[in-house]
Design a protein around this motif. Structure first.
Motif, mmCIF file in Angstrom:
data_model
loop_
_atom_site.group_PDB
_atom_site.id
_atom_site.type_symbol
_atom_site.label_atom_id
_atom_site.label_comp_id
_atom_site.label_asym_id
_atom_site.label_seq_id
_atom_site.Cartn_x
_atom_site.Cartn_y
_atom_site.Cartn_z
ATOM 1 N N ARG A 119 -2.953 5.908 -18.640
ATOM 2 C CA ARG A 119 -2.813 5.173 -17.722
ATOM 3 C C ARG A 119 -2.812 5.500 -16.053
ATOM 4 O O ARG A 119 -3.165 4.330 -15.428
ATOM 5 C CB ARG A 119 -1.555 4.082 -17.997
ATOM 6 N N PHE A 120 -2.983 6.556 -15.856
ATOM 7 C CA PHE A 120 -3.158 7.003 -14.552
ATOM 8 C C PHE A 120 -4.246 7.790 -14.361
ATOM 9 O O PHE A 120 -4.535 8.395 -15.018
ATOM 10 C CB PHE A 120 -1.784 7.710 -13.907
ATOM 11 N N PRO A 141 1.247 13.447 -13.308
ATOM 12 C CA PRO A 141 1.546 12.954 -14.613
ATOM 13 C C PRO A 141 0.047 13.099 -15.296
ATOM 14 O O PRO A 141 -1.130 13.308 -14.658
ATOM 15 C CB PRO A 141 1.458 11.426 -14.446
ATOM 16 N N THR A 144 -3.082 -1.554 -12.063
ATOM 17 C CA THR A 144 -2.511 -2.196 -10.928
ATOM 18 C C THR A 144 -3.262 -1.451 -9.568
ATOM 19 O O THR A 144 -2.760 -1.904 -8.522
ATOM 20 C CB THR A 144 -1.019 -1.774 -10.900
ATOM 21 N N ASN A 176 -2.662 4.131 -10.666
ATOM 22 C CA ASN A 176 -2.408 3.401 -11.980
ATOM 23 C C ASN A 176 -3.851 2.510 -12.337
ATOM 24 O O ASN A 176 -4.376 1.800 -11.309
ATOM 25 C CB ASN A 176 -1.289 2.355 -11.868
ATOM 26 N N GLY A 179 1.030 -1.325 -0.102
ATOM 27 C CA GLY A 179 0.047 -0.031 0.015
ATOM 28 C C GLY A 179 0.867 1.151 -0.076
ATOM 29 O O GLY A 179 2.109 1.364 -0.289
ATOM 30 N N THR A 180 0.146 2.323 0.071
ATOM 31 C CA THR A 180 0.790 3.592 0.317
ATOM 32 C C THR A 180 0.604 4.508 1.765
ATOM 33 O O THR A 180 -0.432 4.390 2.031
ATOM 34 C CB THR A 180 0.228 4.438 -0.915
ATOM 35 N N HIS A 233 -2.133 0.644 -8.184
ATOM 36 C CA HIS A 233 -1.162 1.330 -7.213
ATOM 37 C C HIS A 233 -1.148 2.973 -6.893
ATOM 38 O O HIS A 233 -1.533 3.458 -7.987
ATOM 39 C CB HIS A 233 0.218 1.115 -7.675
ATOM 40 N N ILE A 234 -0.957 3.471 -5.716
ATOM 41 C CA ILE A 234 -1.261 4.567 -5.565
ATOM 42 C C ILE A 234 -0.160 5.689 -5.116
ATOM 43 O O ILE A 234 0.820 4.857 -4.430
ATOM 44 C CB ILE A 234 -2.310 5.060 -4.445
ATOM 45 N N THR A 235 0.249 6.409 -5.895
ATOM 46 C CA THR A 235 1.331 7.445 -5.349
ATOM 47 C C THR A 235 0.859 8.894 -4.964
ATOM 48 O O THR A 235 -0.161 9.182 -5.446
ATOM 49 C CB THR A 235 2.311 7.633 -6.722
ATOM 50 N N THR A 236 1.450 9.364 -3.754
ATOM 51 C CA THR A 236 0.854 10.413 -3.551
ATOM 52 C C THR A 236 1.883 11.551 -3.929
ATOM 53 O O THR A 236 3.026 11.529 -3.960
ATOM 54 C CB THR A 236 0.458 10.646 -1.753
#
Lengths: 323, 335
Positions: free
Chosen positions: A225-226, A221, A313, A310, A199-200, A315-318
């Motif tokens: 894709r995000f 971005p 996936t 994403n 996780g994030t 997947h999370i980026t902060t």
């Protein structure tokens, strides 16, 4: 006859002492605490602990067998139960103390949990959960449990229960003299992908990290894709401007809250209308004091971040403003 | 003959007299020292500036041989002083020494991971990406020390953000793995920064992980009573968990690391060695044992070299990396 009478009187003395009803005075005081409350009843020589609405009194003094004084702690509640303990045994006092006035913001450090939600089902079978783990010196936090119920923590780490619902963010309050010892981790994870990532981590945001004028978020971005979500928080409702680097026009967003008097609910706005295929952008948030007249008509301290997810996936980026 | 000696003496005096002098030649790191530069030559009437190291300040002409200026805030050390006349620099052989501790005039920020591209397992290539921009609220240029690669630009060369350029991006770091950077005291709030680590080989599946930029205020500063807690760390396959500990560069200490898992605590000890370099944090790392969710407590134990050393300020975090996907999660001591 007289002997019998004296004997009866002597026998009755401890009984009458045991039966003094519990009372307290004064029965109300400010939410900031500090009121010395006199508790009457029958007390042993053991030390007493007094809790006001679940929060331990910072100072308790046994004055005599019928009198104890206790300083009311700061509290966010209104009418709260007063509990008296002797050697961890609760005395049968059924007392109520009423907190009056404004919320005791001065006595607490406000912390924002930007995301603190019950489990949420997402796309592609995902299920997002937030996890909050806490430890510190023994103290009570407000905002983690419904209403004004305090949540006790101590040196042994505990996992706070997820809320039942509400807006994504939550303000919690920690006593100022205990917050320095607080260790806390807030994490959001997709349980359906727990084997792939842990996780994030989400920031836990101090009130001092809120800004009044401009907040810049770098490197957002626009790759299709995000998906990007900008979340903005403030204590009070208000209007903010969002300027996206590639666009000439600013957008306006209104921060709202459901209950204006709820100190635990942030005013909140969400923005997802980002351009696509423009590379990495800088996003600038401007408060009402940034472009308005000087001096500003009003200040609206706010904080915000972008989550980049994403689509495949999950997947999370902060992206936050640092430091 | 006397005339010849007189001429020779005069010539020698002229030859020994420096072209420029500076008074005083020392001052505090906070700046604010008024310096006087005298020149043997007529300075003319051009607009002047003085450059201390790489930091310019305006200078005024007091008379045809004298320039007056006020020193800028500067990290400690001795720097060359250059006279900037109209549009070119004049080397002077002058130096000025900034004295005192960096923290007197600068805020120190830790970039915990700021490294060149690193090739990892499964074809991964990790990069760090640092972005800094000047907010519109900034009232003047902001010099940032530590973001210029010293191998290329030399030590103590700041990057200055001003109207142009207002932003900076560094995609190849040079930390070991961390790096301290310095901003004039109170002015970090005029900057917006972001630090991200990402795996370029998986750029399509995730955008990487934000790494916190850590102000001095987030360090544990209680000397030998300092304690940091990092809770809820997974240490089971397929994850590898690495504890990374940072200390201020001036001093070192032995640290006790209590790793508590399932109610059992194991103690490890690591050393933080003083680096003596303003930009290089003391650093230690520890692979956490496998077995479940652990809580980590870090305490300063003793100084490793001398009990006379003050304990360093410390900060730490854990990186949790999936062995297969190489996805990184950070766990920091919040808030």
């Amino acid at each position: 006859m007289i002997r019998t009478l004296i004997a009866l009187l002597l026998a009755a003395l401890p009984l009458s002492a045991a039966h003094i009803p519990y009372s307290l005075s004064p029965a109300s005081g400010p939410k900031s605490g500090g009121t010395t409350v006199i508790l009457r009843g029958t007390f042993s020589n053991a030390s007493q602990d007094v809790l006001f609405g679940g929060v331990r009194s910072p100072s308790v003094t046994r004055l005599d067998e019928h009198t104890v004084s206790a300083v009311a702690p700061a509290h966010f509640g209104d009418a709260v139960e007063v509990e008296i303990f002797e050697r961890a045994v609760r005395l049968p006092a059924e007392l109520t103390y009423t907190y009056r006035g404004d919320a005791p913001f001065e006595q607490f450090e406000r912390l924002l949990l930007p995301i603190f939600l019950p489990p949420i089902q997402g796309a592609f079978g995902s299920e997002f959960r937030t996890y909050l783990r806490l430890s510190g010196v023994e103290m009570e936090l407000f905002g983690l449990l419904p209403g004004s119920t305090p949540y006790p923590i101590g040196p042994f780490p505990t996992s706070a229960p997820a809320p039942n619902g509400g807006t994504p963010g939550r303000f919690i309050y920690a006593p100022k003299d205990g917050v320095k010892t607080l260790a806390a981790t807030l994490r959001v994870a997709d349980t359906s992908r727990s084997a792939e990532n842990f996780g994030t981590e989400l920031p836990i945001v101090r009130a001092s990290d809120f800004v009044e004028d401009v907040l810049v978020l770098h490197g957002v971005p626009t790759d299709p894709r995000f998906r990007n979500t900008l979340r903005i928080y403030a204590r009070d409702e208000g209007l903010l401007s969002i300027h996206i680097e590639s666009e000439s026009v600013s957008r306006q967003v209104q921060l709202r809250k459901n209950d204006l008097n709820d100190p635990f609910e942030p005013a909140y706005a969400v923005f997802t209308d980002f351009p696509v295929g423009r590379g990495e952008l800088r996003v600038t948030l401007e408060g009402p004091s940034a472009r308005g007249p000087s001096p500003p008509i009003y200040y609206l301290p706010f904080w915000g971040f972008v989550s980049v997810t994403n689509n495949e996936t999950q997947h999370i980026t902060t992206i936050t403003r640092q430091p | 003959m006397r005339f010849l000696f007189a001429v020779l003496f005069a010539f020698a005096a002229v030859a020994q007299q420096p072209d420029y002098t500076i008074t005083p030649s020392r001052g505090p790191v906070a700046g604010g020292t008024e310096v006087r530069i005298t020149s043997r030559e007529d300075l003319g009437g051009w607009p002047y500036a003085l450059i201390f190291g790489e930091t310019p300040v305006p200078a005024v002409l007091a008379d045809s041989h004298t320039l007056l200026a006020t020193t800028p805030a500067h990290l400690p050390g001795t720097v060359p002083v250059t006279i900037f006349q109209y549009d070119f620099g004049i080397a002077t052989d002058l130096t000025f020494t900034f004295e005192g501790e960096a923290e007197e005039a600068f805020d120190r920020l830790l970039l915990p991971v700021f490294v060149p591209p690193i090739r990892g397992a499964f074809g991964s290539e990790f990069r760090t990406d640092l972005r800094i921009s000047l907010d519109r609220s900034a009232t003047a240029r902001v010099p940032i020390y530590g973001v210029m690669d010293p191998k290329i630009y030399g030590a103590n060369v700041p990057w200055e953000l001003d109207e142009d350029p207002r932003s900076l991006r560094i995609e190849e770091g040079f930390g070991t793995p961390g790096r301290f950077i310095y901003v004039p005291k109170g002015r970090a709030k005029e900057l917006s920064m972001n630090l991200r680590a990402y795996d370029v080989s998986r750029a399509s599946s995730n955008y990487g992980t934000q790494i916190p930029i850590v102000p001095s205020s987030a360090f544990a500063t209680d000397g030998y009573s300092s304690k940091i807690g990092i809770i809820g760390v997974p240490t089971s396959p397929p994850f590898r968990s690495k504890l990374r500990i940072y200390g201020t560069p001036e001093s070192g200490a032995a640290l006790d690391v209590d790793i508590e898992m399932h109610g059992v605590t194991e103690m490890r000890r690591v050393d933080l060695i003083p680096t003596g370099d303003l930009y290089t944090p003391g650093y230690a790392e520890l692979d956490l044992p496998d077995g479940g969710i652990v809580n980590v407590w870090i305490r300063v134990h003793t100084p490793p070299i001398s009990a006379l050393l003050p304990a360093p300020d410390i900060w730490a975090f854990v990186s949790v990396t999936n062995n297969e996907t190489q996805h990184i999660t950070t766990i920091t001591p919040r808030p």
